[in-house]
Write an enzyme that holds these catalytic residues in place. Structure first.
Site, mmCIF file in Angstrom:
data_model
loop_
_atom_site.group_PDB
_atom_site.id
_atom_site.type_symbol
_atom_site.label_atom_id
_atom_site.label_comp_id
_atom_site.label_asym_id
_atom_site.label_seq_id
_atom_site.Cartn_x
_atom_site.Cartn_y
_atom_site.Cartn_z
ATOM 1 N N ASP A 112 1.001 -1.209 -0.102
ATOM 2 C CA ASP A 112 0.034 0.034 -0.121
ATOM 3 C C ASP A 112 0.814 1.225 0.105
ATOM 4 O O ASP A 112 1.294 2.030 1.082
ATOM 5 C CB ASP A 112 -0.869 -0.107 1.303
ATOM 6 N N THR A 162 -10.615 9.143 1.971
ATOM 7 C CA THR A 162 -11.557 9.343 2.796
ATOM 8 C C THR A 162 -11.242 10.454 3.861
ATOM 9 O O THR A 162 -12.264 10.930 4.480
ATOM 10 C CB THR A 162 -11.991 8.270 3.570
HETATM 11 O O1 C5P Z 1 -7.035 -0.378 12.446
HETATM 12 P P1 C5P Z 1 -7.605 0.074 11.186
HETATM 13 O O2 C5P Z 1 -8.694 -1.071 10.861
HETATM 14 O O3 C5P Z 1 -8.293 1.291 11.407
HETATM 15 O O4 C5P Z 1 -6.804 0.108 9.931
HETATM 16 C C1 C5P Z 1 -7.215 0.383 8.686
HETATM 17 C C2 C5P Z 1 -6.221 0.560 7.726
HETATM 18 O O5 C5P Z 1 -6.799 1.123 6.382
HETATM 19 C C3 C5P Z 1 -5.012 1.281 7.973
HETATM 20 O O6 C5P Z 1 -3.708 0.686 7.679
HETATM 21 C C4 C5P Z 1 -5.317 2.824 7.336
HETATM 22 O O7 C5P Z 1 -4.104 3.464 6.905
HETATM 23 C C5 C5P Z 1 -6.113 2.205 6.050
HETATM 24 N N1 C5P Z 1 -6.916 2.904 5.332
HETATM 25 C C6 C5P Z 1 -8.165 3.615 5.963
HETATM 26 N N2 C5P Z 1 -8.843 4.305 5.450
HETATM 27 C C7 C5P Z 1 -8.692 4.956 4.324
HETATM 28 C C8 C5P Z 1 -7.513 4.306 3.419
HETATM 29 C C9 C5P Z 1 -6.875 3.287 4.149
HETATM 30 O O8 C5P Z 1 -8.327 3.392 7.339
HETATM 31 N N3 C5P Z 1 -9.634 5.480 3.488
#
Ligand code: C5P
Length: 239
Positions: A61, A125
């Site tokens: 990513d 987001t």
């Molecule tokens: O711990 P959590 O479930 O919140 O992690 C979500 C993952 O998805 C993290 O690595 C975060 O950076 C990624 N992410 C996110 N929202 C986005 C894009 C990526 O939470 N819009």
């Protein structure tokens, strides 16, 4: 697809040891491990092979956004590295996405391996409508309209799918069809903490909205028993 294979575990940790410990524990219980900028920039690209050696597939990513030639070259490297999926910004434009898609396919063909899933990030987001208008100077479109346009443009450029918020799944599925891969973060099982995530859905809701893969981090990594947490998400998906 098996329910386990839909879970993408976010390895948001600082060290290789912490990451590999999680992979060792969870490779039978989740489908893919996500290595983001934090871990990749600590360990270097070898982390992909080390996770593969423990039986895990890897989502790299790093969200590439540069001129087409540079992104295409980076796409070839990530294909050689054996990434299962990786991503680029749709905001980099059609030519950049086309080049990334072409170079990914060519490199995979040359090596005789499956092509990685190439995903586009549409509007982050974290960006609000106000920021879109006042800082990016896009004032004639609402975020969902821009997301839909960029997702379609990604599909037309040969990109395999998108990473998007759960709120955008239905719009994208409708615009881009059933073969387009949708990966969504912002997932919280009813029993877990919300942390800093705002617009969340449960794993079951994301599945019903049309997500193929779900990025889940802390509900599993910070659980007292990560294996039990992953298993309970699998049961929720299968219920
Ligand atoms: O711990 P959590 O479930 O919140 O992690 C979500 C993952 O998805 C993290 O690595 C975060 O950076 C990624 N992410 C996110 N929202 C986005 C894009 C990526 O939470 N819009």
């Amino acid at each position: 697809m098996q329910s386990k294979d839909r879970i993408v575990l976010a390895l948001d940790v600082d060290t290789k040891n912490e990451a590999l410990e999680l992979v060792g524990k969870l490779s039978d219980h989740v489908g893919v491990f996500k290595v983001g900028m934090q871990l990749f920039n600590t360990t270097g690209p070898d982390i992909v092979k080390e996770i593969n050696d423990l039986g895990g597939k890897v989502f790299v990513d790093l969200k590439f956004h540069d001129i087409p030639n540079t992104v295409g070259s980076a796409a070839r490297v990530l294909t050689r590295l054996n990434s299962y999926m990786f991503n680029i910004h749709a905001a980099g434009g059609k030519k950049m996405m086309e080049q990334a898609a072409k170079d990914t396919l060519n490199e995979a063909e040359k090596l005789g391996k499956n092509s990685p899933l190439l995903l586009a990030v549409t509007v982050l987001t974290s960006i609000s409508q106000k920021e879109l208008e006042e800082e990016m100077f896009i004032s004639d479109l609402k975020i969902p309209e821009l997301v839909e346009k960029w997702a379609l443009m990604a599909k037309q450029s040969g990109v395999t799918g998108v990473v998007c918020s759960p709120q955008e799944i239905e719009i994208i599925r409708k615009a881009c069809g059933s073969d387009f891969v949708i990966v969504t973060p912002g997932i919280r099982p009813s029993w877990s903490e919300q942390n800093d995530q705002k617009r969340i859905t449960t794993p079951r809701q994301a599945l019903e909205l049309g997500a193929d893969y779900m990025v889940i981090g802390r509900p599993i990594t910070e659980a007292k028993d990560p294996v039990e947490a992953a298993q309970s998400i699998i049961e929720e998906l299968e219920a």
